[in-house]
Design an enzyme around this catalytic site. Structure first.
Site, PDB file in Angstrom:
ATOM      1  CG  HIS A 176      -4.672  -3.970  -3.288  1.00 12.92           C
ATOM      2  ND1 HIS A 176      -3.507  -4.668  -3.013  1.00 12.92           N
ATOM      3  CD2 HIS A 176      -5.332  -3.877  -2.099  1.00 12.92           C
ATOM      4  CE1 HIS A 176      -3.475  -4.987  -1.729  1.00 12.92           C
ATOM      5  NE2 HIS A 176      -4.565  -4.519  -1.148  1.00 12.92           N
ATOM      6  CG  HIS A 203      -0.999  -7.427   1.197  1.00 13.55           C
ATOM      7  ND1 HIS A 203      -0.942  -6.417   2.126  1.00 13.55           N
ATOM      8  CD2 HIS A 203      -2.262  -7.383   0.690  1.00 13.55           C
ATOM      9  CE1 HIS A 203      -2.109  -5.794   2.181  1.00 13.55           C
ATOM     10  NE2 HIS A 203      -2.926  -6.364   1.329  1.00 13.55           N
ATOM     11  CD  GLN A 229      -3.270  -1.779   1.496  1.00 19.30           C
ATOM     12  OE1 GLN A 229      -3.376  -2.816   2.147  1.00 19.30           O
ATOM     13  NE2 GLN A 229      -3.751  -0.615   1.916  1.00 19.30           N
ATOM     14  NE  ARG A 231      -0.393   1.745   5.163  1.00 18.28           N
ATOM     15  CZ  ARG A 231       0.031   1.018   6.180  1.00 18.28           C
ATOM     16  NH1 ARG A 231       1.343   0.926   6.419  1.00 18.28           N
ATOM     17  NH2 ARG A 231      -0.810   0.381   6.956  1.00 18.28           N
ATOM     18  CD  GLU A 256      -6.164  -7.766   1.088  1.00 21.39           C
ATOM     19  OE1 GLU A 256      -5.593  -7.836   2.198  1.00 21.39           O
ATOM     20  OE2 GLU A 256      -6.531  -6.689   0.586  1.00 21.39           O
TER      21      GLU A 256
END
Length: 440
Positions: free
Chosen positions: A279, A94, A92, A298, A129
Site C-alpha cells: 500500500h 508490514h 510498503q 519498502r 493498521e
C-alpha cells in the site's frame, strides 16, 4: 484519570505544511508536518500536557503504575495517529507476528544497529493498521486484477509509440506480457523482482512515462482522448500516475502502482491493512490506529532503504477484492471499526447539543446528545471537530475534561465515561475480543 496528552508532529518530507497546524491550532512553520503520534511507542511517545516543569511521557506514566495505566502491566499495544499527507508515502508492506519476531532477532544477532539505514525490522512486533479518512484520502491498497493492470500498461505502450518512443513502448509491452499466466500470485512477485532489477526495458519505460502522461493531459494523443470519453482509461489513475512520476521520475514503484487498487476514500470511510498488504497513502488527512510497531519494508517511491528480496518474501500476492473496511454502528452517533486483531479497535463518536438548531452541525441521524462508554482498559482519544466534554461521574472524586479540536486525552482504566458537547471524537482502545479491557 482523564489526562491531557500532546506531542510534536513528526516532520517527514511527505507531510502537509498546514493541515496539522490547522487542527492543533498552532502556527505553521513552513516545514512539512506529517504525523502526530499518541501512544507509548518509544520512537515518539506522547507526553503529559503541562503537568510538571519536567516533561513526563506516557511511558513514564505507565511505568509509574503499570496496572492502572498500562495494558497487562506493560505499554499500550496500540498507537493512535493523525496523518497529514501532502505527498505520496513509499510503497510498503508490514510483516506478520512471526516474520517480525524472526526478522528482528536475525538483525539483532547480526549486530545491525537499530538506527542503521539498511535495518528492516525495528522491533519484534507486527503492524496491522486501520485508517479512517477525515478529508478525502487517496491511497494505493492491495493487488487488483492482473488483466486491468496489463490493459493500462498496453495503453501506455500505444501512447509511447504514437509519441515516437519505441524503446519506451517496448518496455511497457514487456511489462504487460509479464502479467500473463496461470499463477497470479507468482506473476506479481516476479513483476516486483523484475521492476527493481534495473532491466533496460524498465529504464526505457520510466524515461518516457512523464512525457506520455503530460502529452495525454494536453490532449496530444488522439486515441487516448477517445479512450477517456469511452471510459477505457480511468482519469483518477492518470492523475495518480502523473503525481507519482513527477515526484519519483525514475522509480520502478511508479509502474508497480498499476498493479494496485487506487482508492478514493470519502470522509468517514476506512481501509484496513493486514500483514503483507502492499500500500501507499497518496494524499489527505486521516486518523490511523495500529499495533504499536514501526516495522516497514519498502517497495519504491522513496529515498529510504528498499530491500526488494525481503519484501517479496513477506508480501501477500493475493488479489484484494475490496480495500475498504466497513464500520459497525454501535449506537446513535457511535461507529466502530473492529478488524480481527487483538491490539486495537477504533470508534468515532459524533455529538450535538440537545438544543442545537437544524443545519448548524451534525444531523440527528449521525450525532447523539450523549454517549456513554465503559472504559475497562486504557483509551486514547483525539477530538477532530468541535468541542466536547468528557466526564467520569462515577469516579471519586468525579472527573471532567473540556476538550477542543486538536486536543488529546488519555483515559486510564476504570469507571465508564460520558461524552457530551458538539463535535467529533476518535477513541482507540484494545481490540474488542482481546481480554475484556476493550472500550466496548
Amino acid at each position: 484519570m482523564l489526562i491531557f496528552i500532546e506531542n510534536t508532529p513528526r516532520a517527514y518530507a511527505w507531510g502537509s505544511t498546514d493541515a496539522l497546524p490547522d487542527m492543533l491550532g498552532t502556527t505553521p512553520t513552513g516545514e512539512p508536518q506529517a504525523e502526530l503520534w499518541l501512544g507509548t511507542h518509544p520512537g515518539s511517545p506522547a507526553h503529559v500536557a503541562k503537568a510538571t516543569p519536567v516533561q513526563r511521557t506516557l511511558i513514564d506514566l505507565v511505568e509509574s503504575d503499570p496496572e492502572r495505566y498500562g495494558v497487562d502491566g506493560g505499554p499500550l499495544p496500540f498507537l493512535l495517529k493523525v496523518l497529514a499527507i501532502g505527498a505520496p508515502l513509499s510503497l510498503q508492506v508490514h510483516p506478520d507476528r512471526e516474520q517480525a519476531a524472526a526478522g528482528f532477532a536475525a538483525e539483532e544477532a547480526a549486530g545491525v544497529p537499530r538506527d542503521a539505514r539498511e535495518r528492516n525490522y525495528c522491533d519484534p512486533t507486527h503492524k496491522p493498521e486501520l485508517l479512517v479518512a477525515l478529508s478525502e484520502v487517496t491511497a494505493l491498497s492491495g493487488f487488483r486484477d492482473l488483466a486491468a493492470a496489463r490493459e493500462d500498461l498496453l495503453l501506455l505502450a500505444a501512447a509511447a509509440r504514437e509519441l515516437g518512443h519505441p524503446e519506451g513502448a517496448e518496455g511497457f509491452e514487456r511489462a504487460g506480457c509479464r502479467l500473463v499466466g496461470r499463477d497470479a500470485g507468482e506473476l506479481r512477485r516476479a513483476f516486483l523482482t523484475w521492476a527493481f532489477s534495473r532491466d533496460p526495458r524498465i529504464v526505457d519505460a520510466l524515461s518516457c512515462l512523464f512525457d506520455v502522461l503530460r502529452a495525454a493531459e494536453a490532449g496530444a494523443i488522439g486515441f487516448w482522448e477517445r479512450a477517456l470519453e469511452e471510459g477505457t482509461i480511468d482519469p483518477d489513475r492518470l492523475a495518480s500516475l502523473r503525481a507519482l512520476a513527477a515526484a519519483h521520475p525514475s522509480d520502478p514503484g511508479v509502474l508497480v502502482s498499476l498493479l494496485l487498487h487506487l482508492v478514493r476514500l470519502a470522509p468517514g470511510e476506512a481501509i484496513f491493512l493486514g500483514a503483507g498488504q502492499i500500500h501507499a497513502y497518496l494524499g489527505g488527512v486521516a486518523v490511523e490506529v495500529m499495533a504499536s510497531s514501526d516495522n516497514v519494508l519498502r517497495a519504491g517511491l522513496t529515498q529510504k532503504h528498499v530491500d526488494i528480496d525481503e519484501l517479496c518474501r513477506i508480501v501477500d500476492t493475493g488479489e484484494l477484492a475490496d480495500p475498504r473496511f466497513p464500520a459497525e454502528r454501535l449506537d446513535h452517533g457511535l461507529l466502530a471499526w473492529r478488524p480481527d486483531v487483538p491490539e486495537f479497535q477504533l470508534m468515532r463518536a459524533r455529538l450535538r447539543e440537545a438544543d442545537a438548531e437544524a443545519g448548524t452541525g451534525y444531523s440527528d441521524a449521525e450525532a447523539a446528545v450523549r454517549i456513554d462508554l465503559p472504559a475497562r482498559g486504557p483509551v486514547v482519544l483525539v477530538v477532530t471537530a468541535g468541542k466536547v466534554r468528557i466526564e467520569r461521574p462515577e469516579a471519586h472524586p468525579a472527573e471532567v475534561a473540556s476538550v477542543r479540536r486538536g486536543q488529546s486525552v488519555y483515559v486510564s482504566a476504570g469507571e465508564p465515561i460520558c461524552i457530551t458537547g458538539h463535535g467529533e471524537v476518535f477513541l482507540a482502545s484494545v481490540g474488542a475480543e482481546s481480554d475484556g479491557t476493550a472500550l466496548r
